[in-house]
Design an enzyme around this catalytic site. Sequence first.
Site, PDB file in Angstrom:
ATOM      1  CB  CYS A 127      29.368   3.624-105.937  1.00 33.48           C
ATOM      2  SG  CYS A 127      29.621   3.906-104.191  1.00 33.48           S
TER       3      CYS A 127
ATOM      4  NE  ARG B  87      25.724   4.416-110.600  1.00 34.97           N
ATOM      5  CZ  ARG B  87      24.593   3.743-110.791  1.00 34.97           C
ATOM      6  NH1 ARG B  87      23.794   4.086-111.767  1.00 34.97           N
ATOM      7  NH2 ARG B  87      24.273   2.736-110.024  1.00 34.97           N
TER       8      ARG B  87
ATOM      9  CD1 TRP C  58      26.273   9.662-102.223  1.00 35.43           C
ATOM     10  CD2 TRP C  58      25.871   7.806-101.052  1.00 35.43           C
ATOM     11  NE1 TRP C  58      25.337   9.967-101.254  1.00 35.43           N
ATOM     12  CE2 TRP C  58      25.072   8.852-100.527  1.00 35.43           C
ATOM     13  CE3 TRP C  58      25.782   6.535-100.464  1.00 35.43           C
ATOM     14  CZ2 TRP C  58      24.197   8.665 -99.453  1.00 35.43           C
ATOM     15  CZ3 TRP C  58      24.914   6.358 -99.402  1.00 35.43           C
ATOM     16  CH2 TRP C  58      24.127   7.421 -98.912  1.00 35.43           C
TER      17      TRP C  58
ATOM     18  CG  ASN D 257      27.036   0.586-106.964  1.00 35.03           C
ATOM     19  OD1 ASN D 257      26.708   1.122-105.918  1.00 35.03           O
ATOM     20  ND2 ASN D 257      26.236   0.491-108.004  1.00 35.03           N
ATOM     21  N   GLY D 258      27.688  -0.887-103.790  1.00 38.53           N
ATOM     22  CA  GLY D 258      26.760  -1.680-102.977  1.00 38.53           C
ATOM     23  C   GLY D 258      27.243  -1.763-101.543  1.00 38.53           C
TER      24      GLY D 258
ATOM     25  CD  GLU E 245       9.253  16.930-107.048  1.00 36.00           C
ATOM     26  OE1 GLU E 245       9.282  16.118-106.113  1.00 36.00           O
ATOM     27  OE2 GLU E 245      10.187  17.033-107.860  1.00 36.00           O
TER      28      GLU E 245
ATOM     29  CE  LYS F  98      13.556  18.230-107.378  1.00 39.70           C
ATOM     30  NZ  LYS F  98      12.740  17.064-107.565  1.00 39.70           N
TER      31      LYS F  98
ATOM     32  CD  GLU G  53      16.428  16.925-104.732  1.00 39.73           C
ATOM     33  OE1 GLU G  53      17.062  15.886-104.540  1.00 39.73           O
ATOM     34  OE2 GLU G  53      15.468  16.985-105.522  1.00 39.73           O
TER      35      GLU G  53
ATOM     36  CG  HIS H 268      -4.924  21.281 -88.327  1.00 37.79           C
ATOM     37  ND1 HIS H 268      -5.933  21.236 -87.404  1.00 37.79           N
ATOM     38  CD2 HIS H 268      -5.522  21.402 -89.544  1.00 37.79           C
ATOM     39  CE1 HIS H 268      -7.105  21.288 -88.019  1.00 37.79           C
ATOM     40  NE2 HIS H 268      -6.877  21.397 -89.325  1.00 37.79           N
TER      41      HIS H 268
ATOM     42  CE  LYS I  82      18.591  11.512-111.776  1.00 35.78           C
ATOM     43  NZ  LYS I  82      17.645  12.575-111.446  1.00 35.78           N
TER      44      LYS I  82
HETATM   45  O1  M6R Z   1      15.227   6.660-109.434  1.00 39.26           O
HETATM   46  P1  M6R Z   1      14.064   6.857-108.522  1.00 39.26           P
HETATM   47  O2  M6R Z   1      12.949   7.590-109.160  1.00 39.26           O
HETATM   48  O3  M6R Z   1      13.596   5.559-107.919  1.00 39.26           O
HETATM   49  O4  M6R Z   1      14.614   7.750-107.362  1.00 39.26           O
HETATM   50  C1  M6R Z   1      13.835   8.071-106.246  1.00 39.26           C
HETATM   51  C2  M6R Z   1      14.470   9.179-105.434  1.00 39.26           C
HETATM   52  O5  M6R Z   1      15.721   8.788-104.984  1.00 39.26           O
HETATM   53  C3  M6R Z   1      14.587  10.474-106.234  1.00 39.26           C
HETATM   54  O6  M6R Z   1      13.366  10.886-106.750  1.00 39.26           O
HETATM   55  C4  M6R Z   1      15.152  11.600-105.329  1.00 39.26           C
HETATM   56  O7  M6R Z   1      14.230  11.922-104.339  1.00 39.26           O
HETATM   57  C5  M6R Z   1      15.531  12.820-106.170  1.00 39.26           C
HETATM   58  N1  M6R Z   1      16.787  13.342-105.736  1.00 39.26           N
HETATM   59  C6  M6R Z   1      14.531  13.915-106.078  1.00 39.26           C
HETATM   60  O8  M6R Z   1      14.873  15.022-106.840  1.00 39.26           O
END
Ligand code: M6R
Length: 612
Positions: A2, A27, A73, A99-100, A485, A489, A492, A508, A607
């Site tokens: 948010c 956000r 969000w 926000n929260g 990673e 990517k 997501e 395995h 984000k």
């Molecule tokens: O701001 P942060 O690095 O603490 O965020 C951690 C994760 O929320 C963030 O890396 C998330 O997994 C991303 N969407 C990955 O691309």
Amino acid sequence: MCGIVAYIGEKQAYPILIKGLQRLEYRGYDSAGVALLNGSVKVFKKKGKVSELVYHASQQDTTGTIGIGHTRWATHGKPDDINAHPHTSGNGRLTLIHNGIIENYNAIKESLLNRGHEFRSQTDTEVLVHLIEEIQSQNNIPLEEAVRLALNQVIGAYAIVVMDANDPDKLVAARKSSPLVIGIGKGEFVIASDASPLVDYTKQVVYLNDNEIAVVHRNGELQIKTTNNELQDHKVQEINLQIEQLEKGDYEHFMLKEIYEQSKTIGDCMRGRLNASEGWVRVGGIEDSIEHFTNAKRIIIAACGTSWHAGLIAEYLFEELARIPVEVEYASELRYRNPIIKENDIVIALSQSGETADTLAALELAKDKGAMIYGIVNVVGSSIARVTDAGSYIHAGPEIGVASTKAFTSQVTLLAMMAITLGYRRGTIPKSYYHQLLEGLESIPAKVEKLLKLNDKIKYIASEIKDSSNALYLGRGYNFPIALEGALKLKEISYIHAEGYPAAEMKHGPIALIDEDMPVVVIATNKSSYEKIYSNIQEVKARKGVVIAIVPEGSTEISKIADYTIEIPDTEEPLTPLLSVIPLQLLSYHIALMRGCNVDQPRNLAKSVTVE
Ligand code: M6R
């Protein structure tokens, strides 16, 4: 999660709020809304993106020099027009953005219902605005005092701004565990979740601390009190943020811009910290606590998502180069078990945003147990940066695409500099290797630049595998975290199910999934395990899997058996993740784009994850 923005001053608030919401949209983008006060309060809110809100409000009267805005969000209540913020009190006098999460909202709602309150939405936020209204009207007290008394009944996390229809000359804002920054302009204030909505108007800011309530007046007065009613001094800071950093420029998406920025951002992270020809590397935060670091018995790294993957690379780096035992923990797990953390442990929190709720909580737990806490963050002035004993910024600049790219490579760069420093100071790496690593690191930006030239080839590979439903990513050693990673990517932003595995673990279990429809991305850039990973590729090919191999320049063996190969420039093995990740970022980007996905704002994500 948010984004909130508020304005009071002489200008028209609506365009400022909308521009601010567009900047904060990363956000959360389930719904958006604004409330404007101009004689009476007008609220416009709409499910979907800020653009939907703009369309909705286009024929309406949006005048007013005071207002609040929100991009959501969803947590409590589905994303729809009614649950969208701002929320209004029963008597219509107060409007609030939040926000929260108000954790005890059910209990408060129950008692408000018993006293005759009626609710329109399913949100926790509407409960809070009703509570403030009740306290204000029963006691006939100023808004800020009603907010303070209400917040003393609340359990949870919040950044809020409240507007009172009977007092068009002030806004009241408060925070606990969710960020809030107050921009101080000439005769105006802009309050927001981060500094991005403020930069057009001012560079002078005050970061609100937890349990503080701020009152901003149209006459330029700012007053801050704690929720215990103690007056606070506030420090005005200058932010170093340029408007161009917040815009896409000539790029189609922020993610692509951020991928391409990496040759620069990795260099920015090293600037003033490393000089290979003079043979030195100095990371300020470590130098200040060098005794602590060189004598450390153990380092614990707490992080989430992509930052956790960077942490996993640090485990390999610190253990190999500096011979310090490292544990890498999901912050969300660490905070809720009863971990053994001792006073001579160092707990490093790794976070792009510096606001991730779980990482922040894990850090606070470590602090309570007496460990030294060290923050590695990107966003200057963020919560993690402010609670840690020491730390380093990665200087990647604003990362706006929800999928983290440039922040990851800057995190790894910083962690590599730390590991090399400690290896040298502790005498665990030979001098010649130390110099080799410094030179290797210094040459990474140019090698990234070279890799980015492979974009067309990667785009072609993307077109070949874009219709897959699943994908497997395999890597060993330093490149096992890159397999994780790469898979993250892809899933997501393209919504293709993808898993990352240590290459040898394939036998395995995951090998059962392999057939001609399964792309297998193999990161085969570690020279020390080249033969072993070659065998793993043979095993995939024997089961008709489609292999996309990331290999060192000039590699012939793997290129002969893989369906597609992408060559990365030669570098020291511990530094290979900085290069091998780049083609995987581009691959995900192109696949997502070809599948018609919203690359910068993937569904269900935000984000900055400021709730549990
Ligand atoms: O701001 P942060 O690095 O603490 O965020 C951690 C994760 O929320 C963030 O890396 C998330 O997994 C991303 N969407 C990955 O691309």
